[in-house]
Design a protein around this motif. Structure first.
Motif, PDB file in Angstrom:
ATOM      1  N   LEU A  78      53.275  39.026  34.513  1.00 11.68           N
ATOM      2  CA  LEU A  78      52.030  38.788  33.793  1.00 11.68           C
ATOM      3  C   LEU A  78      51.595  40.096  33.149  1.00 11.68           C
ATOM      4  N   ASP A  79      51.658  40.143  31.820  1.00 11.75           N
ATOM      5  CA  ASP A  79      51.269  41.343  31.088  1.00 11.75           C
ATOM      6  C   ASP A  79      50.338  40.937  29.955  1.00 11.75           C
ATOM      7  N   GLU A  80      50.294  41.747  28.884  1.00 10.73           N
ATOM      8  CA  GLU A  80      49.363  41.458  27.794  1.00 10.73           C
ATOM      9  C   GLU A  80      49.710  40.173  27.045  1.00 10.73           C
ATOM     10  N   THR A  81      50.923  39.652  27.238  1.00  2.00           N
ATOM     11  CA  THR A  81      51.279  38.398  26.561  1.00  2.00           C
ATOM     12  C   THR A  81      50.630  37.187  27.224  1.00  2.00           C
ATOM     13  N   PHE A  82      50.137  37.361  28.442  1.00  2.00           N
ATOM     14  CA  PHE A  82      49.383  36.293  29.104  1.00  2.00           C
ATOM     15  C   PHE A  82      47.912  36.460  28.745  1.00  2.00           C
ATOM     16  N   GLU A  83      47.413  35.622  27.873  1.00  2.00           N
ATOM     17  CA  GLU A  83      46.021  35.700  27.431  1.00  2.00           C
ATOM     18  C   GLU A  83      45.206  34.695  28.239  1.00  2.00           C
ATOM     19  N   GLY A  84      44.667  35.189  29.348  1.00  2.00           N
ATOM     20  CA  GLY A  84      44.039  34.313  30.329  1.00  2.00           C
ATOM     21  C   GLY A  84      42.931  33.442  29.789  1.00  2.00           C
ATOM     22  N   ALA A 104      44.129  41.971  34.648  1.00  2.00           N
ATOM     23  CA  ALA A 104      42.853  41.805  33.951  1.00  2.00           C
ATOM     24  C   ALA A 104      42.770  40.430  33.299  1.00  2.00           C
ATOM     25  N   GLU A 105      43.886  39.991  32.696  1.00  2.00           N
ATOM     26  CA  GLU A 105      43.890  38.677  32.050  1.00  2.00           C
ATOM     27  C   GLU A 105      43.793  37.556  33.085  1.00  2.00           C
ATOM     28  N   TRP A 106      44.386  37.763  34.253  1.00  2.89           N
ATOM     29  CA  TRP A 106      44.263  36.758  35.319  1.00  2.89           C
ATOM     30  C   TRP A 106      42.800  36.616  35.743  1.00  2.89           C
ATOM     31  N   MET A 107      42.095  37.742  35.854  1.00  2.80           N
ATOM     32  CA  MET A 107      40.674  37.676  36.199  1.00  2.80           C
ATOM     33  C   MET A 107      39.894  36.972  35.090  1.00  2.80           C
ATOM     34  N   ASN A 108      40.283  37.200  33.826  1.00  2.00           N
ATOM     35  CA  ASN A 108      39.647  36.479  32.716  1.00  2.00           C
ATOM     36  C   ASN A 108      39.892  34.978  32.839  1.00  2.00           C
ATOM     37  N   PHE A 109      41.099  34.619  33.242  1.00  2.00           N
ATOM     38  CA  PHE A 109      41.427  33.205  33.436  1.00  2.00           C
ATOM     39  C   PHE A 109      40.550  32.590  34.523  1.00  2.00           C
ATOM     40  N   LEU A 110      40.371  33.323  35.625  1.00  2.00           N
ATOM     41  CA  LEU A 110      39.531  32.813  36.712  1.00  2.00           C
ATOM     42  C   LEU A 110      38.091  32.632  36.255  1.00  2.00           C
ATOM     43  N   ARG A 111      37.578  33.605  35.504  1.00  2.00           N
ATOM     44  CA  ARG A 111      36.199  33.488  35.030  1.00  2.00           C
ATOM     45  C   ARG A 111      36.046  32.315  34.067  1.00  2.00           C
ATOM     46  N   GLN A 162      49.646  40.485  46.612  1.00  2.00           N
ATOM     47  CA  GLN A 162      48.559  40.957  45.761  1.00  2.00           C
ATOM     48  C   GLN A 162      47.224  40.341  46.166  1.00  2.00           C
ATOM     49  N   MET A 163      47.231  39.092  46.569  1.00  2.00           N
ATOM     50  CA  MET A 163      45.990  38.455  47.023  1.00  2.00           C
ATOM     51  C   MET A 163      45.450  39.137  48.272  1.00  2.00           C
ATOM     52  N   ASN A 164      46.345  39.658  49.098  1.00  2.00           N
ATOM     53  CA  ASN A 164      45.915  40.393  50.282  1.00  2.00           C
ATOM     54  C   ASN A 164      45.298  41.732  49.921  1.00  2.00           C
ATOM     55  N   LEU A 165      45.824  42.356  48.874  1.00  2.00           N
ATOM     56  CA  LEU A 165      45.423  43.722  48.553  1.00  2.00           C
ATOM     57  C   LEU A 165      44.263  43.804  47.579  1.00  2.00           C
ATOM     58  N   VAL A 166      44.117  42.824  46.702  1.00  2.00           N
ATOM     59  CA  VAL A 166      43.115  42.897  45.638  1.00  2.00           C
ATOM     60  C   VAL A 166      42.007  41.884  45.906  1.00  2.00           C
ATOM     61  N   THR A 167      40.815  42.381  46.161  1.00  2.00           N
ATOM     62  CA  THR A 167      39.672  41.508  46.413  1.00  2.00           C
ATOM     63  C   THR A 167      39.382  40.644  45.190  1.00  2.00           C
ATOM     64  N   GLY A 168      39.199  39.366  45.396  1.00  2.00           N
ATOM     65  CA  GLY A 168      38.809  38.470  44.317  1.00  2.00           C
ATOM     66  C   GLY A 168      39.948  37.906  43.510  1.00  2.00           C
ATOM     67  N   LEU A 169      41.204  38.236  43.848  1.00  2.00           N
ATOM     68  CA  LEU A 169      42.329  37.775  43.040  1.00  2.00           C
ATOM     69  C   LEU A 169      42.550  36.274  43.182  1.00  2.00           C
ATOM     70  N   MET A 170      42.099  35.706  44.290  1.00  2.00           N
ATOM     71  CA  MET A 170      42.200  34.259  44.455  1.00  2.00           C
ATOM     72  C   MET A 170      41.027  33.563  43.771  1.00  2.00           C
ATOM     73  N   GLY A 171      39.920  34.291  43.615  1.00  2.00           N
ATOM     74  CA  GLY A 171      38.759  33.740  42.933  1.00  2.00           C
ATOM     75  C   GLY A 171      38.276  32.453  43.572  1.00  2.00           C
ATOM     76  N   HIS A 172      37.940  31.467  42.722  1.00  2.00           N
ATOM     77  CA  HIS A 172      37.461  30.179  43.222  1.00  2.00           C
ATOM     78  C   HIS A 172      38.611  29.195  43.421  1.00  2.00           C
ATOM     79  N   GLY A 173      39.844  29.669  43.200  1.00  2.00           N
ATOM     80  CA  GLY A 173      40.995  28.789  43.343  1.00  2.00           C
ATOM     81  C   GLY A 173      41.206  28.358  44.789  1.00  2.00           C
ATOM     82  N   LYS A 174      41.713  27.161  44.956  1.00  2.00           N
ATOM     83  CA  LYS A 174      42.026  26.626  46.281  1.00  2.00           C
ATOM     84  C   LYS A 174      43.521  26.821  46.523  1.00  2.00           C
ATOM     85  N   LEU A 175      43.847  27.671  47.481  1.00  2.00           N
ATOM     86  CA  LEU A 175      45.252  27.970  47.768  1.00  2.00           C
ATOM     87  C   LEU A 175      45.844  26.821  48.583  1.00  2.00           C
ATOM     88  N   VAL A 176      46.699  26.038  47.934  1.00  2.00           N
ATOM     89  CA  VAL A 176      47.280  24.862  48.573  1.00  2.00           C
ATOM     90  C   VAL A 176      48.589  25.207  49.272  1.00  2.00           C
TER      91      VAL A 176
END
Length: 692
Positions: A32-38, A66-73, A92-106
């Motif tokens: 996931l880099d700048e080509t992923f426009e969240g 950053a784009e993943w966080m934009n996607f979550l917002r 990454q979800m363990n290390l970065v606070t908020g990376l799961m956001g409001h998503g439900k981890l199934v």
């Protein structure tokens, strides 16, 4: 739970999309880099339910995060499910606070390594199925398919399992359950206990079909879905007479906005438990309710539906309507009648053939043809002109320019009310491109957040302040956020069993609760509730950092690697406020040193202790550091117990395990008792005496 060999995803980012009815399935591949426009991806999705597969995600670059966080917002008002999360995504979800956001981890993949042949394989963890045993899964061994030896789970997924046990249990939409069953072969079934609310609106009339346990009823959301004359179909609800708080809140809120609130097919016992006499004096009407009858001839129980309008005279006399057994036609005996006093108070309702026809038609409509009230609808755009909101930004490298009197401007669009007619407002055109942009090490701008990222030779930890009135306040805030996040990252890396079972389990729940309280109040930053939640988080973070600096030794970073700030016009009133970002770079050796420092065991005169972990400040308001006992023996036996924390010896504060060892050695050479200040559980610290 299924086992596979680790996948080998490609490097280049790719997005696959499938729309299935009211569900959009997104599969992310590669880096996931700048080509992923969240935000663009989120805005292109037209459904309210989104399932995202992270199976093939190889890495999140700085822009990608950053784009993943934009996607979550951008999907904050959608029902978002995360499935097939790769090992990297879990880390990454363990290390970065908020990376799961409001998503439900199934579901996520957990890597295992065989202790005999070192074979590695992955197991798919299905969270709804494994939830009851998630905490124990990391300690269970799996048989290696290659040699038959025992394999154990990697520490990051093990930490994820424990974190998930402390997150709120989530429901999976029935349509999503069916999608996961058919497309991913998940062994899931709809939860009949889950609360659901479906709606149809016609000419000022609203039909609400409720099902499941109303203890989980979202009162405010359901009240917003109620308007005009609202008929609530209660036929399929479950209720506990002791858990009606949510229902009472809904009735209270709905009464404000509706013209009439009418209940249909209330289950047996519901009227007496959930309806108050004063409700019936205002807008609440009962259309029909169920009674339990008994047939003495057939010796069977029968549920009968009583139409209040048709039986109003009998009910007003306190009489239960006569009913007959559908099998033998014998007169039925009421088994559990509602309160006679309540039956007498049931009010009449005005005859409305159009409403009756609407209700009859809609009750026959399949559930998938109704509107889901529990999926938030996007707000209608405000009819307002866009007025620029002024921001001043200054990265560390630009301070020399500022000292020379140069001011740098960046403009950000914000919706504000249109100017009053006749007033002439100055038009300030933004520059074509900003003079400065955020550094690429900033992956998230969520206020009061922190995140750490493992790189090749270092761990990068970034803290984001809350909005503060001065840069100095923002700097202190962001600094503590970064270092506190470092502490959490160190805790994730410690695999020592006592630490994971007794320390992590202690502070994680309290920390999660504090941030949840802060997040819940962020919608109004001027409210007392937000001020209290913000103050609570800020104070505990400060204490965590102070304990880290007192006990972590030379490995604790002393200087920031970089910082950056932005100045905003306040949303209410006059003045400006600041958002500050701080970055720390911690070398691999320093990280290793901190892990060893907080996981090593020190022998103290027959007992074993570890340096108490700074994050325990989230769990204990009076914790200021110390040494936690892992085993008790020698002269300390009987005076203290495992898991207790020694915070002081005599009049000297204990900062770490080594400090306690030195105090005990000094005491052994002296005479008299040793006074230890000990923290045990949630109660206040106590002073105990240890005798020679």
């Amino acid at each position: 739970m299924s086992t596979t060999q680790p996948a080998q995803p490609s490097q280049k980012f790719k997005l696959d999309r499938i729309t299935n009815g009211r569900i959009t399935f997104l599969a992310l591949h590669g880096i996931l880099d700048e080509t992923f426009e969240g935000q663009k991806v989120a805005e292109s999705v037209r459904t309210k339910k989104i399932v995202v597969s992270l199976r093939e995600v190889r890495r999140l670059a700085s822009w990608g995060m950053a784009e993943w966080m934009n996607f979550l917002r951008a999907t904050a008002d959608r029902d978002l499910y995360l499935v097939e999360c790769s090992t990297y995504a879990v880390n990454q979800m363990n290390l970065v606070t908020g990376l799961m956001g409001h998503g439900k981890l199934v579901s996520f993949y957990a890597p295992y390594r065989c202790g005999s042949c070192s074979e590695e394989f992955e197991t798919l963890m299905l969270v709804p199925v494994e939830r009851a045993s998630l905490r124990d899964l990391p300690d269970r061994e799996k048989a290696c398919a290659t040699c038959g030896g025992s394999a154990r789970m990697d520490r990051y997924p093990a930490t994820m399992c424990k974190e998930l046990t402390e997150r709120a249990v989530f429901d999976i939409d029935d349509e999503v359950v069916e999608f996961l069953r058919t497309h991913l072969n998940y062994d899931l079934a709809p939860d009949l206990n889950r609360f659901r609310a479906m709606r149809r609106v016609s000419k000022g009339n609203v039909y609400l079909r409720l099902s499941g346990n109303i203890a989980a009823l979202p009162a405010e959301l359901l009240a917003k879905a109620s308007e005009g004359t609202t008929v609530v179909d209660m036929a399929n609800i479950l209720f506990d007479p002791e858990e009606l708080t949510a229902w009472r809140s809904y009735v209270k809120e709905a009464m404000v906005s509706v013209a009439s609130l009418q209940l249909l097919d209330c289950p047996p016992g519901f009227l007496e438990a959930a309806v108050r006499p004063e409700d019936l004096q205002t807008k609440l009407k009962i259309r029909t309710f169920a009674l339990q009858y008994f047939c003495p001839t057939c010796n069977t129980s029968v549920k009968g539906i009583v139409d209040v309008a048709e039986n109003l005279e009998q009910l007003a006399d306190g009489a239960v309507p006569v009913a007959y057994c559908p099998t033998c036609q014998s007169a039925l005996v009421p088994r559990a009648a509602e309160s006679v006093l309540l039956l007498r108070r049931l009010p009449a309702r005005e005859r409305d053939p159009e409403l009756d026809a609407f209700v009859a038609r809609t009750r026959a409509v399949p559930v998938d043809k109704l509107e889901d009230c529990l999926v938030a609808r996007p707000a209608k755009p405000a009819r307002a002109s866009a007025v620029s909101r002024f921001i001043v930004v200054a990265p560390l490298a630009a301070l020399v320019l500022l000292s020379s009197g140069v001011v740098l401007y960046v403009w950000k669009q914000r919706q504000e009310p249109a100017p009053v007619a006749g007033a002439t407002a100055p038009v300030i055109a933004p520059p074509a491109t900003p003079a400065f942009q955020r550094p690429d090490w900033i992956n998230s701008d969520i206020p009061s957040a922190g995140f750490c990222q493992d790189l090749t030779s270092r761990l990068v930890c970034v803290g984001v302040s809350s909005y503060r009135r001065t840069k100095e306040e923002g700097m202190a805030d962001a600094n503590d956020a970064a270092l506190e996040e470092l502490v959490i990252a160190i805790g994730v890396k410690i695999s020592e069993p006592f630490f994971q079972d007794n320390v992590v389990a202690g502070y994680s729940a309290a920390r999660t609760k504090a941030f949840a309280a802060l997040q819940a109040t962020e919608i109004d930053r001027s409210s007392p509730a937000y001020a209290a939640a913000d103050d609570a988080v800020r104070k505990v973070r400060r204490r965590v950092v102070e304990i880290l600096q007192g006990s972590g030794g030379a490995a604790v970073p002393a200087r920031q690697a970089d910082w950056y700030w932005e100045e905003y016009k306040v949303e209410k009133g006059a003045g400006t406020e600041y958002l500050v970002f701080v970055r720390y770079d911690i070398s691999t050796d320093a990280v290793k040193s901190l892990v060893e420092r907080y996981s090593a065991t020190t022998q103290v005169n027959g007992s074993a202790v570890m340096t108490a972990f700074p994050a325990l400040a989230w769990q204990y308001p009076d914790f200021t550091g110390g040494a936690i006992l892992t085993k008790v023996g020698g002269p300390l036996a009987g005076a203290v117990a495992p898991q207790q924390i020694v915070m002081a010896a005599g009049d000297q504060r204990v900062l770490d395990a080594g400090g306690l060892a030195r105090r005990v050695e000094d005491w052994k050479r002296a005479t008299g008792d040793l006074a230890l200040t000990v923290k045990a559980g949630d109660g206040p610290a106590k002073v105990i005496q240890v005798h020679h």
